[in-house]
Design a protein around this motif. Sequence first.
Motif, short mmCIF file in Angstrom:
data_model
loop_
_atom_site.label_atom_id
_atom_site.label_comp_id
_atom_site.label_asym_id
_atom_site.label_seq_id
_atom_site.Cartn_x
_atom_site.Cartn_y
_atom_site.Cartn_z
N SER A 144 1.01 -1.19 -0.30
CA SER A 144 0.44 0.27 -0.24
C SER A 144 0.68 1.44 -0.23
N LYS A 145 2.22 0.71 0.31
CA LYS A 145 3.11 1.89 0.34
C LYS A 145 3.16 3.30 1.67
N ALA A 146 2.41 2.58 2.31
CA ALA A 146 2.01 2.55 3.66
C ALA A 146 3.33 2.51 4.58
N ASP A 147 3.37 2.52 5.76
CA ASP A 147 4.56 2.73 6.41
C ASP A 147 5.05 0.78 7.24
N THR A 148 5.32 0.68 6.15
CA THR A 148 5.86 -0.94 6.36
C THR A 148 6.87 -1.37 8.37
N ALA A 149 7.99 -0.31 8.23
CA ALA A 149 8.20 -0.22 9.80
C ALA A 149 7.38 -0.31 10.89
N LEU A 150 6.32 0.73 10.60
CA LEU A 150 5.69 1.20 11.72
C LEU A 150 4.53 -0.43 11.30
N SER A 151 3.81 -0.42 10.79
CA SER A 151 3.48 -2.30 11.32
C SER A 151 4.05 -3.33 11.48
N VAL A 152 4.87 -3.17 10.57
CA VAL A 152 6.00 -4.45 11.79
C VAL A 152 5.67 -4.19 13.50
N THR A 153 6.05 -3.86 14.15
CA THR A 153 6.41 -2.93 14.78
C THR A 153 4.92 -2.87 16.05
N MET A 154 3.64 -2.10 15.51
CA MET A 154 2.65 -2.30 15.82
C MET A 154 1.81 -3.81 15.24
N THR A 155 2.31 -5.30 15.17
CA THR A 155 2.35 -6.25 14.71
C THR A 155 2.89 -6.64 16.14
N SER A 156 3.88 -6.62 16.03
CA SER A 156 4.90 -7.09 16.81
C SER A 156 4.14 -6.78 18.54
N ILE A 157 3.44 -5.75 19.10
CA ILE A 157 3.44 -4.61 20.10
C ILE A 157 1.78 -5.53 20.47
N SER A 158 1.14 -5.08 19.56
CA SER A 158 -0.76 -5.63 19.42
C SER A 158 0.02 -7.35 19.94
N THR A 159 0.97 -8.18 19.61
CA THR A 159 1.06 -9.70 20.31
C THR A 159 2.11 -9.96 20.94
N LEU A 160 2.39 -9.18 21.48
CA LEU A 160 2.83 -9.57 23.44
C LEU A 160 1.98 -8.93 24.53
N LEU A 161 0.52 -8.05 23.52
CA LEU A 161 0.33 -7.77 24.72
C LEU A 161 -0.92 -8.41 24.75
N ALA A 162 -1.10 -9.78 23.56
CA ALA A 162 -2.40 -10.47 23.59
C ALA A 162 -2.56 -11.56 25.15
N PRO A 163 -1.90 -11.59 25.43
CA PRO A 163 -2.01 -12.88 26.40
C PRO A 163 -2.68 -11.89 28.02
N LEU A 164 -2.54 -10.61 27.64
CA LEU A 164 -3.69 -9.81 29.43
C LEU A 164 -4.25 -9.19 27.99
N LEU A 165 -4.24 -8.43 26.86
CA LEU A 165 -5.87 -7.97 26.61
C LEU A 165 -6.98 -9.13 25.85
N THR A 166 -6.45 -9.64 25.02
CA THR A 166 -7.62 -10.59 24.59
C THR A 166 -8.49 -10.99 25.20
N PRO A 167 -7.73 -11.57 26.21
CA PRO A 167 -8.70 -12.63 27.87
C PRO A 167 -9.97 -11.62 28.17
N LEU A 168 -9.16 -10.28 28.74
CA LEU A 168 -9.52 -9.32 29.30
C LEU A 168 -10.98 -8.41 28.98
N LEU A 169 -10.90 -8.57 27.47
CA LEU A 169 -11.23 -8.09 26.20
C LEU A 169 -12.95 -9.34 25.66
N THR A 170 -12.55 -10.25 26.00
CA THR A 170 -13.06 -11.58 25.84
C THR A 170 -14.36 -11.95 27.11
N LEU A 171 -13.93 -11.49 27.99
CA LEU A 171 -14.87 -11.81 29.66
C LEU A 171 -15.75 -9.98 28.60
N TRP A 172 -14.93 -9.19 29.06
CA TRP A 172 -16.11 -7.74 29.65
C TRP A 172 -16.96 -8.14 28.67
N LEU A 173 -16.84 -8.04 27.10
CA LEU A 173 -17.88 -7.92 25.83
C LEU A 173 -18.84 -9.35 25.81
#
Length: 338
Positions: A144-173
Amino acid sequence: MTPSSPSPTTKDPAVAPGTSSPSRSPEDRSARIAVTVFPVLILAAAVFAFFVPSAGQALAPFTAIFLGIIMFAMGLTLTIPDFALVVRRPLPVLIGIVAQYLLMPLLGLGIALLLQLPPELAVGVILVGSAPGGTSSNVIAYLSKADTALSVTMTSISTLLAPLLTPLLTLWLAGSYLPVDAGAMAMSIVKMVLIPVVGGLVVRLLLSRLVDKVLPALPWVSVAGISLVIVAVVSGSTEAIVSAGAIVLLAVVLHNGLGYLLGYWAARLLRQGERAARTTSIEVGMQNSGLAATLAASAFAPAAALPAAIFSIWHNLSGAMLATYYRRSAEKHRSDAA
């Protein structure tokens, strides 16, 4: 999940002055092939599982292993500099992560209510929205001619946060639809995602030369892994596909499309540039559907994994179309500026 990923060290063709046209680069051609082939393979796997469910059900006990292999392959593609962007440009990374874990879960709940989905399907849609970003977003950002480095960083950080946020959000919603064991889900994500990703990163650090030699094969390892996950999920959901396939497809299309749109405008309203807004759009709209499918199948009824299975096919098709639109838009702006 991940049809292919441009190397995190590969220069983004949109910002590499003096480089040849990105449409002619080997990385770009490889990414285009992967984005085209991946959804076809996933669709073929789903069709096979639907008509030969006995074969798919034999794979069901191994879905967590398949996902672990996929996430280990993702870890092998990462390097420490991928995380340095958090320090250098914290605001766009923060916007992307917050939008990822705020907009998509709430969209999932809203769509479940709007379409009056039955509990298993509603939980499945919410779980897709509560999953981290999918690594196929890195390829779509590149095309897409977007910011590939930013995309990789966002994906990596969101993946590392998944053990905490995914269960909490699923429980809440989703807790009002079905009982949610957030602790067990968190432990499953640690085993299937966090440990393999960190393990892959460590192996890359210790054996970088060896890993560099096998990097071209890793996308296809991931393709094979997610195909096997889809076979297992669809084979256990044949009745749900017949009875509710159309409504689930509508839910997935709405979820994915609104994610793209809201992600883009969230970044623009917070004064981010065009390339960062495209990146946020892609990161928010594209989810780790393999993780969502595996969690749904193990924690809930097999039908709960159906939205993730359909999402896996659709978001790669829609991502390729979005990349074409963003790319043409970028080229038009460049020609107008000239």
